[in-house]
Write a protein that holds these residues in place. Sequence first.
Motif, PDB file in Angstrom:
ATOM      1  N   ARG A  52       0.845  -1.186   0.000  1.00 57.28           N
ATOM      2  CA  ARG A  52       0.000   0.000   0.000  1.00 57.28           C
ATOM      3  C   ARG A  52       0.886   1.244   0.000  1.00 57.28           C
ATOM      4  O   ARG A  52       2.006   1.223   0.524  1.00 57.28           O
ATOM      5  CB  ARG A  52      -0.909   0.039   1.224  1.00 57.28           C
ATOM      6  N   VAL A  53       0.365   2.321  -0.561  1.00 60.90           N
ATOM      7  CA  VAL A  53       1.036   3.618  -0.473  1.00 60.90           C
ATOM      8  C   VAL A  53       0.612   4.265   0.846  1.00 60.90           C
ATOM      9  O   VAL A  53      -0.594   4.402   1.092  1.00 60.90           O
ATOM     10  CB  VAL A  53       0.668   4.532  -1.659  1.00 60.90           C
ATOM     11  N   PRO A  54       1.538   4.632   1.710  1.00 64.42           N
ATOM     12  CA  PRO A  54       1.163   5.237   3.001  1.00 64.42           C
ATOM     13  C   PRO A  54       0.307   6.486   2.806  1.00 64.42           C
ATOM     14  O   PRO A  54       0.566   7.288   1.906  1.00 64.42           O
ATOM     15  CB  PRO A  54       2.509   5.582   3.639  1.00 64.42           C
ATOM     16  N   ASP A  55      -0.705   6.620   3.640  1.00 65.16           N
ATOM     17  CA  ASP A  55      -1.583   7.788   3.558  1.00 65.16           C
ATOM     18  C   ASP A  55      -1.618   8.565   4.869  1.00 65.16           C
ATOM     19  O   ASP A  55      -2.481   9.419   5.072  1.00 65.16           O
ATOM     20  CB  ASP A  55      -3.000   7.364   3.168  1.00 65.16           C
ATOM     21  N   LEU A  56      -0.659   8.280   5.758  1.00 63.80           N
ATOM     22  CA  LEU A  56      -0.600   8.976   7.039  1.00 63.80           C
ATOM     23  C   LEU A  56       0.863   9.186   7.428  1.00 63.80           C
ATOM     24  O   LEU A  56       1.658   8.246   7.399  1.00 63.80           O
ATOM     25  CB  LEU A  56      -1.316   8.163   8.124  1.00 63.80           C
ATOM     26  N   ALA A  57       1.203  10.421   7.741  1.00 67.59           N
ATOM     27  CA  ALA A  57       2.554  10.758   8.192  1.00 67.59           C
ATOM     28  C   ALA A  57       2.473  11.350   9.597  1.00 67.59           C
ATOM     29  O   ALA A  57       1.667  12.243   9.852  1.00 67.59           O
ATOM     30  CB  ALA A  57       3.217  11.755   7.242  1.00 67.59           C
ATOM     31  N   THR A  58       3.286  10.838  10.495  1.00 70.07           N
ATOM     32  CA  THR A  58       3.330  11.343  11.865  1.00 70.07           C
ATOM     33  C   THR A  58       4.700  11.966  12.117  1.00 70.07           C
ATOM     34  O   THR A  58       5.729  11.323  11.876  1.00 70.07           O
ATOM     35  CB  THR A  58       3.075  10.217  12.881  1.00 70.07           C
ATOM     36  N   ILE A  59       4.684  13.202  12.588  1.00 70.84           N
ATOM     37  CA  ILE A  59       5.920  13.954  12.806  1.00 70.84           C
ATOM     38  C   ILE A  59       5.875  14.594  14.183  1.00 70.84           C
ATOM     39  O   ILE A  59       4.827  15.059  14.629  1.00 70.84           O
ATOM     40  CB  ILE A  59       6.100  15.042  11.715  1.00 70.84           C
ATOM     41  N   ARG A  60       6.999  14.613  14.839  1.00 76.72           N
ATOM     42  CA  ARG A  60       7.129  15.307  16.126  1.00 76.72           C
ATOM     43  C   ARG A  60       7.835  16.635  15.882  1.00 76.72           C
ATOM     44  O   ARG A  60       8.926  16.669  15.308  1.00 76.72           O
ATOM     45  CB  ARG A  60       7.917  14.459  17.122  1.00 76.72           C
ATOM     46  N   VAL A 128       5.054  18.511  20.157  1.00 78.44           N
ATOM     47  CA  VAL A 128       3.748  17.996  19.784  1.00 78.44           C
ATOM     48  C   VAL A 128       3.912  16.925  18.710  1.00 78.44           C
ATOM     49  O   VAL A 128       4.855  16.958  17.913  1.00 78.44           O
ATOM     50  CB  VAL A 128       2.802  19.107  19.270  1.00 78.44           C
ATOM     51  N   SER A 129       2.988  15.961  18.719  1.00 74.48           N
ATOM     52  CA  SER A 129       2.933  14.942  17.682  1.00 74.48           C
ATOM     53  C   SER A 129       1.840  15.337  16.697  1.00 74.48           C
ATOM     54  O   SER A 129       0.708  15.627  17.089  1.00 74.48           O
ATOM     55  CB  SER A 129       2.632  13.576  18.300  1.00 74.48           C
ATOM     56  N   ILE A 130       2.188  15.353  15.412  1.00 72.38           N
ATOM     57  CA  ILE A 130       1.265  15.831  14.379  1.00 72.38           C
ATOM     58  C   ILE A 130       1.057  14.735  13.350  1.00 72.38           C
ATOM     59  O   ILE A 130       2.011  14.150  12.842  1.00 72.38           O
ATOM     60  CB  ILE A 130       1.831  17.082  13.677  1.00 72.38           C
ATOM     61  N   ARG A 131      -0.206  14.467  13.045  1.00 72.86           N
ATOM     62  CA  ARG A 131      -0.541  13.505  12.001  1.00 72.86           C
ATOM     63  C   ARG A 131      -0.986  14.260  10.747  1.00 72.86           C
ATOM     64  O   ARG A 131      -1.894  15.088  10.806  1.00 72.86           O
ATOM     65  CB  ARG A 131      -1.649  12.555  12.467  1.00 72.86           C
ATOM     66  N   PHE A 132      -0.349  13.953   9.632  1.00 73.72           N
ATOM     67  CA  PHE A 132      -0.695  14.562   8.354  1.00 73.72           C
ATOM     68  C   PHE A 132      -1.435  13.530   7.514  1.00 73.72           C
ATOM     69  O   PHE A 132      -0.878  12.484   7.172  1.00 73.72           O
ATOM     70  CB  PHE A 132       0.563  15.032   7.615  1.00 73.72           C
ATOM     71  N   ARG A 133      -2.686  13.818   7.206  1.00 70.31           N
ATOM     72  CA  ARG A 133      -3.482  12.874   6.424  1.00 70.31           C
ATOM     73  C   ARG A 133      -3.317  13.093   4.924  1.00 70.31           C
ATOM     74  O   ARG A 133      -3.791  12.285   4.123  1.00 70.31           O
ATOM     75  CB  ARG A 133      -4.954  12.981   6.834  1.00 70.31           C
ATOM     76  N   ASP A 134      -2.665  14.185   4.550  1.00 74.56           N
ATOM     77  CA  ASP A 134      -2.276  14.410   3.155  1.00 74.56           C
ATOM     78  C   ASP A 134      -0.749  14.429   3.144  1.00 74.56           C
ATOM     79  O   ASP A 134      -0.117  15.451   3.400  1.00 74.56           O
ATOM     80  CB  ASP A 134      -2.836  15.732   2.638  1.00 74.56           C
TER      81      ASP A 134
END
Length: 245
Positions: A52-60, A128-134
């Motif tokens: 699958r192509v990842p669709d969620l990126a999590t960054i601190r 902070v932990s940030i989730r990018f859905r795009d």
Amino acid sequence: MKIATFLTTLAGVAVALPGTAAIAQTAPTTVEPMIPAAGTVLDVTAEGRTTRVPDLATIRAGVVSQSTTAAAALTDNAQRMAKVLAALKRAGVAPRDIATSSVQLAPQYRYADNQPPVITGYQATNTVSIRFRDVAKSGAILDALVAEGANQIDGPNLSIDKPEAALDEARADAIAQAKRRADLYAKAAGLRVSRIVSIAESGQDTGGSPQPMFMARASMAKDSTQIAPGEKDVTVTVSVRFLLN
């Protein structure tokens, strides 16, 4: 005499109970045993996979501030973090995708030989932990965060938001791999696969393993940061027991 008769009756009951227990223990508790009496048992462990192509990126992302007093370090840190959070809001990141990871205040020391440490100032950190859905937009948002004062960034961790369908595909592939391997063993042994006796899932990977860490510089880069999602392997491991005849 009555006492003797009573004891004799009890003795008779005591003798009868073991027989009853033996009958209960030998009664089958399942339709058939896990290891059949006739035939050859083959245990196969197989891994199925899909991509699958990842669709969620999590960054601190965080802000580190230093000052001579604890109050000043915290005040500066709070002001800069407010700008970072405002930048995230302008970028369209939903509040549910932003969570505080840690808030720290630590003294800074100066060390000298044969002398106790001396506090020279304080360092405040808010992360902070940030989730990018795009995922495609996460690089541009990283640049905006750095421009607004974020000086501590690590990530991204690319993952699949809803891996259930991919896991089911991997499960089906795992069973197909197990059947193929069982047929190979059976043919080599001059036997044939009669049926499957049991199936157990022994592990899975939803494709959320960490990616190489991106460390942001304190100043804006000339070019925009690019995040390439690539593809993730989603895997499931199964243990299958076959009966060969």
